[in-house]
Design a protein around this motif. Structure first.
Motif, PDB file in Angstrom:
ATOM      1  N   TRP A   1       0.802  -1.226   0.000  1.00  0.00           N
ATOM      2  CA  TRP A   1       0.000   0.000   0.000  1.00  0.00           C
ATOM      3  C   TRP A   1       0.834   1.274   0.000  1.00  0.00           C
ATOM      4  O   TRP A   1       0.290   2.367  -0.135  1.00  0.00           O
ATOM      5  CB  TRP A   1      -0.953  -0.007   1.190  1.00  0.00           C
ATOM      6  CG  TRP A   1      -2.081  -0.997   1.022  1.00  0.00           C
ATOM      7  CD1 TRP A   1      -2.272  -1.861  -0.024  1.00  0.00           C
ATOM      8  CD2 TRP A   1      -3.161  -1.224   1.925  1.00  0.00           C
ATOM      9  NE1 TRP A   1      -3.406  -2.609   0.165  1.00  0.00           N
ATOM     10  CE2 TRP A   1      -3.977  -2.246   1.356  1.00  0.00           C
ATOM     11  CE3 TRP A   1      -3.523  -0.683   3.153  1.00  0.00           C
ATOM     12  CZ2 TRP A   1      -5.126  -2.723   1.991  1.00  0.00           C
ATOM     13  CZ3 TRP A   1      -4.667  -1.152   3.784  1.00  0.00           C
ATOM     14  CH2 TRP A   1      -5.459  -2.158   3.210  1.00  0.00           C
ATOM     15  N   THR A   2       2.137   1.146   0.123  1.00  0.00           N
ATOM     16  CA  THR A   2       3.024   2.302  -0.024  1.00  0.00           C
ATOM     17  C   THR A   2       3.340   2.585  -1.484  1.00  0.00           C
ATOM     18  O   THR A   2       3.921   3.620  -1.802  1.00  0.00           O
ATOM     19  CB  THR A   2       4.338   2.053   0.737  1.00  0.00           C
ATOM     20  OG1 THR A   2       4.824   0.740   0.435  1.00  0.00           O
ATOM     21  CG2 THR A   2       4.120   2.177   2.237  1.00  0.00           C
ATOM     22  N   ASP A   3       2.980   1.672  -2.379  1.00  0.00           N
ATOM     23  CA  ASP A   3       3.227   1.845  -3.815  1.00  0.00           C
ATOM     24  C   ASP A   3       1.992   2.470  -4.465  1.00  0.00           C
ATOM     25  O   ASP A   3       0.866   2.004  -4.252  1.00  0.00           O
ATOM     26  CB  ASP A   3       3.528   0.484  -4.461  1.00  0.00           C
ATOM     27  CG  ASP A   3       4.110   0.630  -5.853  1.00  0.00           C
ATOM     28  OD1 ASP A   3       3.384   1.103  -6.748  1.00  0.00           O
ATOM     29  OD2 ASP A   3       5.285   0.273  -6.050  1.00  0.00           O
ATOM     30  N   SER A   4       2.196   3.496  -5.249  1.00  0.00           N
ATOM     31  CA  SER A   4       1.074   4.210  -5.866  1.00  0.00           C
ATOM     32  C   SER A   4       0.302   3.343  -6.860  1.00  0.00           C
ATOM     33  O   SER A   4      -0.852   3.639  -7.181  1.00  0.00           O
ATOM     34  CB  SER A   4       1.588   5.471  -6.581  1.00  0.00           C
ATOM     35  OG  SER A   4       2.529   5.123  -7.599  1.00  0.00           O
ATOM     36  N   GLU A   5       0.925   2.264  -7.352  1.00  0.00           N
ATOM     37  CA  GLU A   5       0.236   1.386  -8.304  1.00  0.00           C
ATOM     38  C   GLU A   5      -0.621   0.334  -7.608  1.00  0.00           C
ATOM     39  O   GLU A   5      -1.379  -0.397  -8.256  1.00  0.00           O
ATOM     40  CB  GLU A   5       1.259   0.693  -9.218  1.00  0.00           C
ATOM     41  CG  GLU A   5       1.989   1.654 -10.155  1.00  0.00           C
ATOM     42  CD  GLU A   5       2.867   0.922 -11.153  1.00  0.00           C
ATOM     43  OE1 GLU A   5       2.531  -0.238 -11.487  1.00  0.00           O
ATOM     44  OE2 GLU A   5       3.888   1.487 -11.578  1.00  0.00           O
ATOM     45  N   SER A   6      -0.502   0.203  -6.298  1.00  0.00           N
ATOM     46  CA  SER A   6      -1.329  -0.756  -5.566  1.00  0.00           C
ATOM     47  C   SER A   6      -2.773  -0.266  -5.515  1.00  0.00           C
ATOM     48  O   SER A   6      -3.075   0.888  -5.861  1.00  0.00           O
ATOM     49  CB  SER A   6      -0.794  -0.945  -4.142  1.00  0.00           C
ATOM     50  OG  SER A   6      -0.907   0.252  -3.398  1.00  0.00           O
ATOM     51  N   ASP A   7      -3.665  -1.146  -5.075  1.00  0.00           N
ATOM     52  CA  ASP A   7      -5.091  -0.794  -5.045  1.00  0.00           C
ATOM     53  C   ASP A   7      -5.706  -1.276  -3.723  1.00  0.00           C
ATOM     54  O   ASP A   7      -6.301  -2.355  -3.656  1.00  0.00           O
ATOM     55  CB  ASP A   7      -5.815  -1.434  -6.234  1.00  0.00           C
ATOM     56  CG  ASP A   7      -7.185  -0.831  -6.470  1.00  0.00           C
ATOM     57  OD1 ASP A   7      -7.752  -0.256  -5.521  1.00  0.00           O
ATOM     58  OD2 ASP A   7      -7.707  -0.942  -7.600  1.00  0.00           O
ATOM     59  N   PRO A   8      -5.552  -0.490  -2.640  1.00  0.00           N
ATOM     60  CA  PRO A   8      -6.090  -0.901  -1.340  1.00  0.00           C
ATOM     61  C   PRO A   8      -7.594  -1.176  -1.363  1.00  0.00           C
ATOM     62  O   PRO A   8      -8.060  -2.101  -0.680  1.00  0.00           O
ATOM     63  CB  PRO A   8      -5.764   0.293  -0.439  1.00  0.00           C
ATOM     64  CG  PRO A   8      -4.606   0.962  -1.088  1.00  0.00           C
ATOM     65  CD  PRO A   8      -4.827   0.788  -2.553  1.00  0.00           C
ATOM     66  N   ILE A   9      -8.329  -0.399  -2.126  1.00  0.00           N
ATOM     67  CA  ILE A   9      -9.786  -0.584  -2.165  1.00  0.00           C
ATOM     68  C   ILE A   9     -10.132  -1.942  -2.770  1.00  0.00           C
ATOM     69  O   ILE A   9     -10.996  -2.667  -2.263  1.00  0.00           O
ATOM     70  CB  ILE A   9     -10.444   0.557  -2.962  1.00  0.00           C
ATOM     71  CG1 ILE A   9     -10.181   1.887  -2.257  1.00  0.00           C
ATOM     72  CG2 ILE A   9     -11.949   0.311  -3.117  1.00  0.00           C
ATOM     73  CD1 ILE A   9     -10.536   3.097  -3.067  1.00  0.00           C
ATOM     74  N   LYS A  10      -9.436  -2.313  -3.824  1.00  0.00           N
ATOM     75  CA  LYS A  10      -9.653  -3.621  -4.440  1.00  0.00           C
ATOM     76  C   LYS A  10      -9.285  -4.733  -3.464  1.00  0.00           C
ATOM     77  O   LYS A  10      -9.998  -5.745  -3.365  1.00  0.00           O
ATOM     78  CB  LYS A  10      -8.826  -3.744  -5.717  1.00  0.00           C
ATOM     79  CG  LYS A  10      -9.016  -5.069  -6.452  1.00  0.00           C
ATOM     80  CD  LYS A  10      -8.172  -5.122  -7.717  1.00  0.00           C
ATOM     81  CE  LYS A  10      -8.333  -6.475  -8.424  1.00  0.00           C
ATOM     82  NZ  LYS A  10      -7.492  -6.540  -9.657  1.00  0.00           N
ATOM     83  N   ASP A  11      -8.179  -4.557  -2.752  1.00  0.00           N
ATOM     84  CA  ASP A  11      -7.769  -5.565  -1.773  1.00  0.00           C
ATOM     85  C   ASP A  11      -8.834  -5.738  -0.684  1.00  0.00           C
ATOM     86  O   ASP A  11      -9.218  -6.865  -0.347  1.00  0.00           O
ATOM     87  CB  ASP A  11      -6.438  -5.159  -1.115  1.00  0.00           C
ATOM     88  CG  ASP A  11      -5.269  -5.211  -2.085  1.00  0.00           C
ATOM     89  OD1 ASP A  11      -5.334  -6.006  -3.043  1.00  0.00           O
ATOM     90  OD2 ASP A  11      -4.299  -4.461  -1.874  1.00  0.00           O
ATOM     91  N   ILE A  12      -9.301  -4.623  -0.139  1.00  0.00           N
ATOM     92  CA  ILE A  12     -10.296  -4.679   0.935  1.00  0.00           C
ATOM     93  C   ILE A  12     -11.583  -5.332   0.446  1.00  0.00           C
ATOM     94  O   ILE A  12     -12.157  -6.184   1.134  1.00  0.00           O
ATOM     95  CB  ILE A  12     -10.577  -3.267   1.486  1.00  0.00           C
ATOM     96  CG1 ILE A  12      -9.314  -2.714   2.171  1.00  0.00           C
ATOM     97  CG2 ILE A  12     -11.745  -3.289   2.477  1.00  0.00           C
ATOM     98  CD1 ILE A  12      -9.410  -1.244   2.550  1.00  0.00           C
ATOM     99  N   ARG A  13     -12.023  -4.957  -0.740  1.00  0.00           N
ATOM    100  CA  ARG A  13     -13.250  -5.549  -1.283  1.00  0.00           C
ATOM    101  C   ARG A  13     -13.085  -7.055  -1.486  1.00  0.00           C
ATOM    102  O   ARG A  13     -14.011  -7.843  -1.252  1.00  0.00           O
ATOM    103  CB  ARG A  13     -13.622  -4.869  -2.592  1.00  0.00           C
ATOM    104  CG  ARG A  13     -14.219  -3.469  -2.401  1.00  0.00           C
ATOM    105  CD  ARG A  13     -14.377  -2.725  -3.728  1.00  0.00           C
ATOM    106  NE  ARG A  13     -15.151  -3.501  -4.688  1.00  0.00           N
ATOM    107  CZ  ARG A  13     -16.485  -3.533  -4.731  1.00  0.00           C
ATOM    108  NH1 ARG A  13     -17.188  -2.838  -3.830  1.00  0.00           N
ATOM    109  NH2 ARG A  13     -17.122  -4.237  -5.632  1.00  0.00           N
ATOM    110  N   GLY A  14     -11.893  -7.471  -1.894  1.00  0.00           N
ATOM    111  CA  GLY A  14     -11.634  -8.906  -2.068  1.00  0.00           C
ATOM    112  C   GLY A  14     -11.677  -9.646  -0.742  1.00  0.00           C
ATOM    113  O   GLY A  14     -12.211 -10.760  -0.648  1.00  0.00           O
TER     114      GLY A  14
END
Length: 330
Positions: A163-176
């Motif tokens: 989540w420190t990388d701008s290309e990551s997707d925390p929202i997608k991770d949480i929804r998964g």
């Protein structure tokens, strides 16, 4: 003055004390359940996710497997502490007169009960925090219960998924992870996540998260200085800590995002009655007992009284699949 030392009075008083050190317990393990002996037993339940066929009214009911249950038996831990209140403590206050001694003694007893209960509550919170990670352990590191979390329940993000990388997707991770919990556990009344401070900082600085909040509920940043709700999940930034062997630790360790499907059917705090001949509702009585027990007894020389506080609690998960314990930072 004798009423001060009655077991019923002391026990009722200590159970009413609020110490403010039990956020995880109050959020996830709010249901309290008394067992009748020191052997705590509960079932880990897994439901049936298959579908039923449509039957004619003349057909007999279809046969299915029983709900899957794995029985767990664990010896209840015991947390007990006693402290001496001596007559010498009040010697310098004798000028106030005999009539003030009961009030002074009552205040001292309440002070010591508060501190002893606070230590037990902090230990309860410690065990609850460890349970979220898949194992209940005591302060010596002994494993009391192992819930055998699957790998999917304990993901470790790497590379550009951090989540420190701008290309990551925390929202997608949480929804998964929300989907994983909801597909595994059919009893989810609320979704909440305990978030370490560094994880909250990463979310507050993540462009995709900020972009979403800008169009949805960005006001929560201005009002709270943090994110309180994201992707259908209540975020709880928890800074609670404890000291063990002279080192301070966080209940929710840095780098972790702990997602929980909360429901009274998913978790509880069990407790056993105390093993004490003076406890009217102790082990063997079969009667309902309070979680905390307190008593006092007199010592003749030097003149004083012991004050004891004791409890035998254990946080348990009936449906361990209700948790995802994710490492999201490097």
């Amino acid at each position: 003055m004798d009423n001060l030392f009655k077991i019923r009075v002391l026990t009722e008083a200590v159970n009413k004390i609020k110490t403010g050190t039990s956020l995880i317990l109050d959020t996830v393990f709010s249901r309290k359940k008394m067992e009748l002996s020191s052997r705590l037993a509960w079932d880990i339940i897994s439901g049936n996710e298959t579908l039923l066929k449509n039957l004619k009214v003349t057909d007999s009911a279809s046969i299915s497997n029983l709900i899957g249950r794995s029985n767990v038996i664990c010896e209840a831990p015991r947390f007990a502490e006693k402290r001496m209140v001596t007559a010498a403590m009040f010697d310098n206050l004798r000028a106030f007169g005999e009539q003030d001694r009961p009030q002074l003694l009552a205040a001292k007893i309440a002070e010591e009960q508060l501190d002893m209960k606070g230590k037990i509550d902090r230990t309860r919170e410690f065990m609850a925090a460890k349970a979220l990670g898949g194992q209940v352990v005591d302060v010596d590191g002994k494993v009391l219960v192992d819930y055998n979390f699957s790998e999917t329940q304990k993901p470790v993000l790497e590379g550009k998924k951090l989540w420190t990388d701008s290309e990551s997707d925390p929202i997608k991770d949480i929804r998964g992870w929300v989907k994983l919990i909801k597909q595994s556990v059919n009893t989810v009344g609320r979704l909440a996540a305990f978030v370490a401070t560094d994880v909250m900082d990463a979310l507050l600085n993540h462009p995709k998260v900020l972009d979403l909040l800008k169009y949805t509920s960005g006001s929560q940043l201005a009002e709270n200085g943090r994110i309180v709700h994201l992707a259908g999940v209540d975020l709880i930034e928890y800074n609670g800590s404890y000291i063990l062997n002279g080192i301070r630790y966080d209940f929710i360790p840095s780098k972790y995002f702990v997602l929980i499907g909360i429901d009274r059917e998913n978790a509880a705090e069990l407790y056993a009655p105390v093993v004490d001949l003076d406890a009217p509702n102790g082990v063997g009585s079969g009667l309902a007992a309070s979680m905390f027990f307190s008593k006092s007894w007199k010592v003749e020389d030097p003149s004083g009284r012991w004050i004891k506080v004791e409890a035998r609690p254990l946080p348990v998960l009936f449906k361990p699949e209700c948790i995802v314990y994710a490492k999201v930072l490097p």
